[in-house]
Design an enzyme around this catalytic site. Structure first.
Site, short mmCIF file in Angstrom:
data_model
loop_
_atom_site.label_atom_id
_atom_site.label_comp_id
_atom_site.label_asym_id
_atom_site.label_seq_id
_atom_site.Cartn_x
_atom_site.Cartn_y
_atom_site.Cartn_z
N THR A 127 1.27 -1.23 0.31
CA THR A 127 0.14 -0.09 -0.11
C THR A 127 0.94 1.48 -0.06
OG1 THR A 127 -1.24 0.99 1.77
CG2 THR A 127 0.27 -0.63 2.79
N GLU A 129 0.38 4.18 2.09
CA GLU A 129 0.09 3.66 3.28
C GLU A 129 1.92 3.52 3.96
OE1 GLU A 129 -1.43 5.24 5.58
OE2 GLU A 129 -2.84 5.80 3.92
N TYR A 151 -1.19 0.18 10.93
CA TYR A 151 -1.41 -0.77 9.50
C TYR A 151 0.06 -0.44 8.44
CZ TYR A 151 -3.57 -0.95 5.28
OH TYR A 151 -3.72 -1.53 3.29
N LYS A 155 1.93 -4.10 6.49
CA LYS A 155 2.22 -3.46 5.82
C LYS A 155 3.54 -3.64 4.53
CE LYS A 155 -1.79 -4.65 3.40
NZ LYS A 155 -2.25 -5.40 3.37
P1 NDP Z 1 -11.26 -4.88 2.00
O1 NDP Z 1 -11.49 -4.61 3.21
O2 NDP Z 1 -12.62 -4.83 1.68
O3 NDP Z 1 -11.53 -6.77 2.38
C1 NDP Z 1 -10.32 -7.58 2.90
C2 NDP Z 1 -10.30 -8.76 3.15
O4 NDP Z 1 -9.86 -9.57 3.73
C3 NDP Z 1 -12.04 -9.22 3.85
O5 NDP Z 1 -12.42 -9.93 2.82
C4 NDP Z 1 -12.11 -9.93 5.22
O6 NDP Z 1 -12.98 -10.44 5.18
C5 NDP Z 1 -10.41 -10.72 4.85
N1 NDP Z 1 -9.80 -10.43 5.92
C6 NDP Z 1 -9.22 -9.88 7.48
N2 NDP Z 1 -8.67 -10.50 7.95
C7 NDP Z 1 -8.97 -12.07 7.73
C8 NDP Z 1 -8.28 -13.08 8.43
N3 NDP Z 1 -7.74 -12.95 9.76
N4 NDP Z 1 -8.57 -14.45 7.80
C9 NDP Z 1 -8.85 -14.31 6.38
N5 NDP Z 1 -9.47 -14.12 6.08
C10 NDP Z 1 -9.87 -11.76 6.25
O7 NDP Z 1 -10.12 -4.71 1.86
P2 NDP Z 1 -9.70 -4.50 0.31
O8 NDP Z 1 -10.11 -4.91 -0.96
O9 NDP Z 1 -10.41 -2.87 -0.20
O10 NDP Z 1 -7.91 -4.29 -0.26
C11 NDP Z 1 -7.38 -5.29 -0.52
C12 NDP Z 1 -5.98 -5.72 0.65
O11 NDP Z 1 -5.54 -4.60 -0.54
C13 NDP Z 1 -6.55 -5.62 1.86
O12 NDP Z 1 -4.78 -6.17 1.62
C14 NDP Z 1 -6.21 -4.19 1.63
O13 NDP Z 1 -4.95 -3.83 2.94
C15 NDP Z 1 -4.60 -3.21 0.65
N6 NDP Z 1 -5.44 -2.23 0.33
C16 NDP Z 1 -6.01 -1.86 -0.56
C17 NDP Z 1 -6.24 -0.56 -0.58
C18 NDP Z 1 -7.75 0.23 -0.90
O14 NDP Z 1 -7.30 1.34 -1.37
N7 NDP Z 1 -8.58 -0.26 -1.34
C19 NDP Z 1 -5.09 0.12 -1.22
C20 NDP Z 1 -3.51 -0.68 -0.56
C21 NDP Z 1 -3.71 -1.92 -0.17
P3 NDP Z 1 -13.97 -10.52 6.46
O15 NDP Z 1 -15.06 -10.64 4.77
O16 NDP Z 1 -14.66 -11.49 6.66
O17 NDP Z 1 -13.55 -8.77 6.28
P1 GDP Z 2 -7.32 5.50 4.63
O1 GDP Z 2 -6.70 6.06 3.90
O2 GDP Z 2 -6.77 3.94 4.11
O3 GDP Z 2 -7.19 5.50 6.47
O4 GDP Z 2 -8.85 5.22 3.82
P2 GDP Z 2 -10.19 6.08 4.24
O5 GDP Z 2 -11.41 5.72 3.94
O6 GDP Z 2 -10.08 5.59 6.02
O7 GDP Z 2 -9.72 7.60 4.78
C1 GDP Z 2 -9.17 8.02 3.68
C2 GDP Z 2 -8.28 10.34 4.90
O8 GDP Z 2 -10.14 10.58 5.19
C3 GDP Z 2 -7.77 9.95 5.99
O9 GDP Z 2 -7.09 10.31 5.65
C4 GDP Z 2 -8.59 10.11 6.92
O10 GDP Z 2 -7.93 10.54 8.27
C5 GDP Z 2 -9.73 10.56 6.35
N1 GDP Z 2 -10.85 10.50 6.89
C6 GDP Z 2 -11.75 12.29 7.04
N2 GDP Z 2 -12.56 12.11 8.02
C7 GDP Z 2 -13.13 10.66 7.99
C8 GDP Z 2 -13.84 9.76 8.63
O11 GDP Z 2 -14.72 10.10 9.00
N3 GDP Z 2 -13.63 8.12 8.20
C9 GDP Z 2 -12.57 8.18 7.80
N4 GDP Z 2 -12.29 6.72 7.06
N5 GDP Z 2 -11.51 8.73 7.13
C10 GDP Z 2 -11.48 9.87 7.29
#
Ligand code: NDP
Ligand code: GDP
Length: 338
Positions: A127, A129, A151, A155
């Protein structure tokens, strides 16, 4: 027919990746953790023709034996390791479980590949991040990492595990360094979906204002469907390597909110500053409030993707622009019937 395993198949990216791999004729296996309601997350939103073809394996990331057995039995061509505790805000509240799932969990997956299916190509979901508060803008694969949340730290451990296993054992393991990507199936606690859901409720007459934290936070936001294409391209290129995926455009939370209300036909004006800032409708009704508790203890900032390596080596480019992303998310929530 290629066989792929997706961890985190019930999440946002799992949804889009399942659709993509189905369209390419893959045999798809998905890992899901059991829960008491037996809900399958975004899998339930997939078209029946896709969902019915997915082979589900129940297991948890923290279970090394489960992954050893899974890899030994299935020996997939590709493994997309997407599962994670993915919410930055939660990671400040629960760093230990974030480390257990994201660090030990990734080690379990990587060890299972190394020991039981070394020909499997593995993608790890790293990520932006990890860049934290970068001094260099835009960021690419050479930009130093300065994580600023549990987090991001977790990662970074996964990133280095993937890279180290690739180099130490000659395995095809690759990191996608994805900037924020969103969609109509994004989890409701992430800010973009929180906004699109609240805007839809307000458009339907709700009097509950949208409560947000740092309105000035800036992110490089893209559409998840574009990013899963990059993941597949990575595992289908000749050499394993790490790639940045993003849009090269940055917007604030305030801009996202503005645009979302605009799509719903509700003009908004901003009044006040800092914690006192409010979003107000033409008739004076307050529709956005700032809440101190929603600020993060540390904010990552200064994000902007330089995806030129992915463009040059994989032919990858984001297709969806910021305004289109906001529009599709808000329109989806306006049309929701639940
Ligand atoms: P989501 O949070 O939507 O999905 C996470 C998935 O991981 C869910 O299916 C969740 O299952 C599963 N999971 C969590 N804990 C466990 C566990 N202990 N055992 C098995 N499965 C588990 O994430 P995204 O689809 O948005 O992202 C996919 C990946 O990409 C993640 O690793 C995220 O950190 C990374 N990422 C995402 C970004 C984004 O902007 N979306 C940016 C950069 C990286 P359940 O449904 O049961 O909770
Ligand atoms: P992230 O970039 O993976 O942390 O995704 P988020 O969607 O959780 O947050 C994106 C940005 O929005 C971060 O910089 C947060 O601090 C900002 N933010 C501002 N208000 C909120 C809020 O109410 N909820 C979340 N989740 N983020 C917020």
């Amino acid at each position: 027919m290629k066989k792929a395993i997706i961890t985190g198949i019930s999440g946002q990216d799992g949804y889009f990746l399942s659709k993509l791999l189905h369209s390419k004729g893959y045999e798809i296996h998905g890992v899901i953790r059991r829960n008491s309601s037996m809900s399958v997350g975004n899998l339930s939103l997939l078209p029946e023709e896709v969902r019915s073809r997915i082979v589900i394996h129940y297991g948890d990331l923290t279970d090394a034996n489960f992954f050893a057995k899974l890899l030994a039995e299935e020996r997939p061509d590709e493994l997309y390791h997407l599962a994670a505790q993915s919410f930055v805000g939660y990671s400040f509240q629960n760093p230990s479980s974030t480390y257990d799932v994201n660090i030990s969990g990734t080690l379990n997956v990587a060890n299972a590949v190394k020991d039981y299916s070394p020909d499997t190509k593995m993608y790890f979901a790293a990520t932006s991040e990890m860049f934290g508060q970068p001094d260099i803008v835009p960021q690419n694969e050479e930009t130093p990492f300065k994580p600023r949340s549990p987090y991001a730290i977790s990662k970074l451990a996964g990133f280095w595990t993937t890279k180290t296993y690739r180099e130490a054992y000659g395995l095809f393991m690759a990191n996608g360094i994805c900037f924020n990507h969103e969609s109509e199936v994004r989890g409701p606690e992430f800010v973009t979906r929180k906004i699109s859901l609240a805007v839809a409720d307000i458009a339907r007459g709700s009097n509950k204002p949208l409560e947000l934290g740092n309105l000035g936070a800036r992110k490089d936001w893209g559409y998840a469907e574009d990013y899963v294409e990059g993941m597949r391209m990575m595992l289908n290129s000749k050499e394993p390597d790490d790639f940045v995926f993003g849009t090269g455009e940055v917007h604030t939370v305030r801009e996202f909110t503005d645009e979302a209300f605009h799509v719903a036909g509700i003009p908004i004006r901003w009044e006040g500053e800092g914690i006192q800032e409010r979003g107000v409708m033409g008739n004076g009704k307050v529709i956005v409030r700032v809440k101190r508790e929603l600020y993060r203890p540390l904010e990552s900032d200064n994000f902007l993707a330089d995806y030129s390596k992915a463009e040059m080596k994989l032919g990858w480019k984001p297709k969806t622009k910021f305004k289109e992303l906001v529009k599709l998310m808000v329109e989806n929530d306006l049309n929701r019937r639940d």
